[in-house]
Motif scaffolding. Structure first.
Motif, PDB file in Angstrom:
ATOM      1  N   GLY A  25       0.776  -1.237   0.000  1.00 24.14           N
ATOM      2  CA  GLY A  25       0.000   0.000   0.000  1.00 24.14           C
ATOM      3  C   GLY A  25       0.804   1.283   0.000  1.00 24.14           C
ATOM      4  N   ALA A 155       4.890   8.480   5.973  1.00 26.99           N
ATOM      5  CA  ALA A 155       3.589   8.012   6.464  1.00 26.99           C
ATOM      6  C   ALA A 155       3.537   7.987   7.987  1.00 26.99           C
ATOM      7  CB  ALA A 155       3.285   6.622   5.900  1.00 26.99           C
ATOM      8  N   SER A 372       0.642  -3.817   6.008  1.00 29.95           N
ATOM      9  CA  SER A 372       0.283  -2.708   5.128  1.00 29.95           C
ATOM     10  C   SER A 372       0.722  -1.399   5.759  1.00 29.95           C
ATOM     11  CB  SER A 372      -1.231  -2.673   4.882  1.00 29.95           C
ATOM     12  OG  SER A 372      -1.913  -2.296   6.070  1.00 29.95           O
ATOM     13  N   ASP A 374      -1.139   1.176   6.195  1.00 32.15           N
ATOM     14  CA  ASP A 374      -2.189   1.611   7.114  1.00 32.15           C
ATOM     15  C   ASP A 374      -2.062   0.930   8.472  1.00 32.15           C
ATOM     16  OD1 ASP A 374      -3.225   3.262   5.196  1.00 32.15           O
ATOM     17  OD2 ASP A 374      -4.851   1.913   4.608  1.00 32.15           O
ATOM     18  N   GLU A 375      -1.770  -0.376   8.470  1.00 38.96           N
ATOM     19  CA  GLU A 375      -1.612  -1.094   9.736  1.00 38.96           C
ATOM     20  C   GLU A 375      -0.402  -0.588  10.502  1.00 38.96           C
ATOM     21  OE1 GLU A 375      -1.159  -5.683  11.431  1.00 38.96           O
ATOM     22  OE2 GLU A 375      -1.132  -5.296   9.264  1.00 38.96           O
ATOM     23  N   ALA A 377       0.935   2.389  10.303  1.00 46.26           N
ATOM     24  CA  ALA A 377       0.624   3.738  10.792  1.00 46.26           C
ATOM     25  C   ALA A 377      -0.268   3.671  12.029  1.00 46.26           C
ATOM     26  CB  ALA A 377      -0.043   4.556   9.696  1.00 46.26           C
ATOM     27  N   ARG A 378      -1.226   2.728  12.056  1.00 44.20           N
ATOM     28  CA  ARG A 378      -2.082   2.566  13.239  1.00 44.20           C
ATOM     29  C   ARG A 378      -1.252   2.148  14.446  1.00 44.20           C
ATOM     30  NH1 ARG A 378      -5.593  -0.098   9.683  1.00 44.20           N
ATOM     31  NH2 ARG A 378      -4.985  -2.138  10.540  1.00 44.20           N
TER      32      ARG A 378
END
Length: 394
Positions: A25, A155, A372, A374-375, A377-378
Motif C-alpha cells: 500500500g 507516512a 500494510s 495503514d496497519e 501507521a495505526r
C-alpha cells in the motif's frame, strides 16, 4: 525488516536494486525515484557525466498501479552510456565470455581507490574488474531504495533533510535546515544555507579545479519526527547509532561518521556533554539540548536524529600526480585519469539522507510491524498515544 541488495557496475548495462520488507500500500512511481536521483546529481564541482546521465528508471516488480504489493520491489536504473557508446562499453563490460578478455587491461592502479587491494584479494589482473563495482555510481541504486524508505517514513511523520556544513577548509556556521528548507538547500549550488559560506565554498572549488585537484568535506543529515524507541540497548547490532554509522560509513569515500556532537563533546567535561531532561504536564519529557543527536543508549529519544559524514577528497584527479605502479610491468608512474568531479560533497548529503532513511525505516518496521502501510501507521499512532498518557510506566 527492510533489506536491500544492489547489483551492477558503473559502465554496465544497468544498476539493479531489490528492496524486501516494504509493507503493502505504499504509493510509489518511477517519477518519485527519478526526482530523488536527480538530486544526487546536484552540486557545483560535478563532472560532465552528471550533465548527460539521465538515470532512466523502471519499476520491474513489487509495484502494481502505483502501490507496493508487500513483495520485494525491484528497480532498474539504465546506464545511458551503454547505448550512447556501444562500441566501447557494450564490449568492455559484456557479460559474455566470447567478448573477452580485454585487449588493453587496466594495470596502472589508482592510489586511494579499491584497485590494488581488490586485485590482490580476488586475483584479478585487470583493475576494471574492481573499479567498476567500487565506483560511487552504485549509490544511485541506494538512493532508489532510499526513496521508498523516505516515503514509508513520511507516512509516520518522519522527514529527513541534508546540507553541506564543510567544503575543504571552509565551514558553515549558519542555521540547521528544517524539512521545509529542503528545496532552498537544493537550490543552492553547494547545498549550503549559509550563503557567505556557500560563496566561499564555490571559490574553494574553483581554486582546486584550476590546480586539477579535489576537495572533501562534511555533510549533515537531520531526521525530524523520529519516534521514541527505534533501535535497542540489548544487543550490539540492535543499537540505532551503530546501524546508522555502518550504513553511512559504507558510502564510497566516507572516512568518518558522527552522531550528534560526538567529536566536539569528546573534549568537554561530562557536566557539559549531555542533554538535561525536564518534565511538564503540558509537554511531558523534554530535553533542553540535543548533543546526543537524538540517540541515547542505542535508542531514538524523539529528538531530531543528527548524522554527519566526512568525505575524503576524491582520489581521481584532473591533474594526476599521485605516484603509482603498473601491476603488470612494476614500472613507476602517476595515476591515470578517468572523468572525475572536483568534489562530490553536495551529492554526498543526498546519499546520506537516503541511507539514514533506510536504517530508520528498517527500525520502524521492526518496532511497529504491519503488513500494510495503514496497519503500520495505526500501530505507530497507538504507541505515540500511549506515551502521551503520563510518566514512564504509568
Amino acid at each position: 525488516m527492510i533489506r536491500f541488495l544492489t547489483a551492477g557496475e558503473s559502465h554496465g548495462k544497468a544498476l539493479i536494486v531489490v528492496i524486501e520488507g516494504l509493507p503493502a500500500g505504499l504509493e510509489v512511481s518511477a517519477d518519485d525515484v527519478s526526482a530523488e536521483l536527480s538530486r544526487r546529481r546536484l552540486g557545483y564541482g560535478r563532472g560532465p557525466r552528471m550533465r548527460f546521465e539521465q538515470d532512466q528508471v523502471t519499476l520491474v516488480g513489487g509495484v502494481r498501479h502505483g502501490r507496493t504489493l508487500g513483495s520485494p520491489v525491484a528497480i532498474e536504473i539504465a546506464n545511458t552510456e551503454w547505448e550512447r557508446n556501444p562500441d566501447k562499453w557494450q564490449r568492455e563490460m559484456s557479460p559474455e565470455a566470447a567478448d573477452g578478455p580485454t585487449e588493453a587491461p587496466l594495470t596502472q592502479i589508482r592510489p586511494g581507490h579499491a584497485d590494488l587491494a581488490g586485485m590482490q584479494k580476488y586475483g584479478f589482473t585487470d583493475a576494471r574488474d574492481v573499479l567498476e563495482r567500487a565506483s560511487a555510481r552504485e549509490t544511485a541504486a541506494r538512493v532508489a531504495a532510499g526513496t521508498l524508505a523516505k516515503k514509508l517514513l513520511a507516512a509516520l511523520g518522519v522527514e529527513i533533510v541534508s546540507h553541506v556544513i564543510q567544503m575543504g577548509p571552509v565551514r558553515s556556521h549558519g542555521e540547521r535546515p528544517g524539512p521545509a528548507d529542503l528545496p532552498r538547500v537544493d537550490e543552492n549550488e553547494v547545498r549550503c544555507l549559509d550563503l557567505d559560506a556557500a560563496a566561499a565554498m564555490v571559490t574553494e572549488i574553483k581554486e582546486a579545479s584550476k590546480e586539477g585537484d579535489s576537495l572533501g568535506g562534511v555533510v549533515e543529515a537531520i531526521a525530524y519526527g523520529v519516534p521514541i524507541g527505534l533501535g535497542s540497548h540489548v544487543h550490539w547490532d540492535r543499537k540505532l547509532d551503530s546501524a546508522l554509522a555502518q550504513a553511512v560509513m559504507s558510502i564510497q569515500a566516507v572516512k568518518g561518521v558522527e552522531i550528534g556532537d560526538g567529536f566536539e563533546v569528546a573534549g568537554r567535561r561530562g557536566s557539559a556533554a549531555h542533554d538535561p531532561v525536564t518534565w511538564s504536564d503540558a509537554q511531558g519529557y523534554e530535553r533542553t539540548s540535543n548533543l546526543s543527536g537524538g540517540v541515547e543508549g542505542g535508542m531514538s529519544t524523539g529528538e531530531p536524529v543528527v548524522v554527519r559524514a566526512a568525505m575524503k577528497p576524491l582520489a581521481t584527479l584532473n591533474r594526476p600526480t599521485l605516484a603509482t605502479v603498473d601491476t603488470a610491468t612494476k614500472e613507476a608512474g602517476v595515476s591515470f585519469k578517468e572523468r572525475t568531479d572536483v568534489t562530490a560533497v553536495p551529492a554526498l548529503g543526498v546519499v546520506v539522507e537516503h541511507m539514514v532513511a533506510l536504517v530508520l525505516a528498517n527500525e520502524a518496521t521492526r518496532k511497529f510491524g504491519g503488513d500494510s502501510v495503514d496497519e503500520m501507521a495505526r500501530n505507530h499512532r497507538t504507541f505515540v498515544e500511549a506515551l502521551g498518557q503520563g510518566p514512564v510506566g504509568a
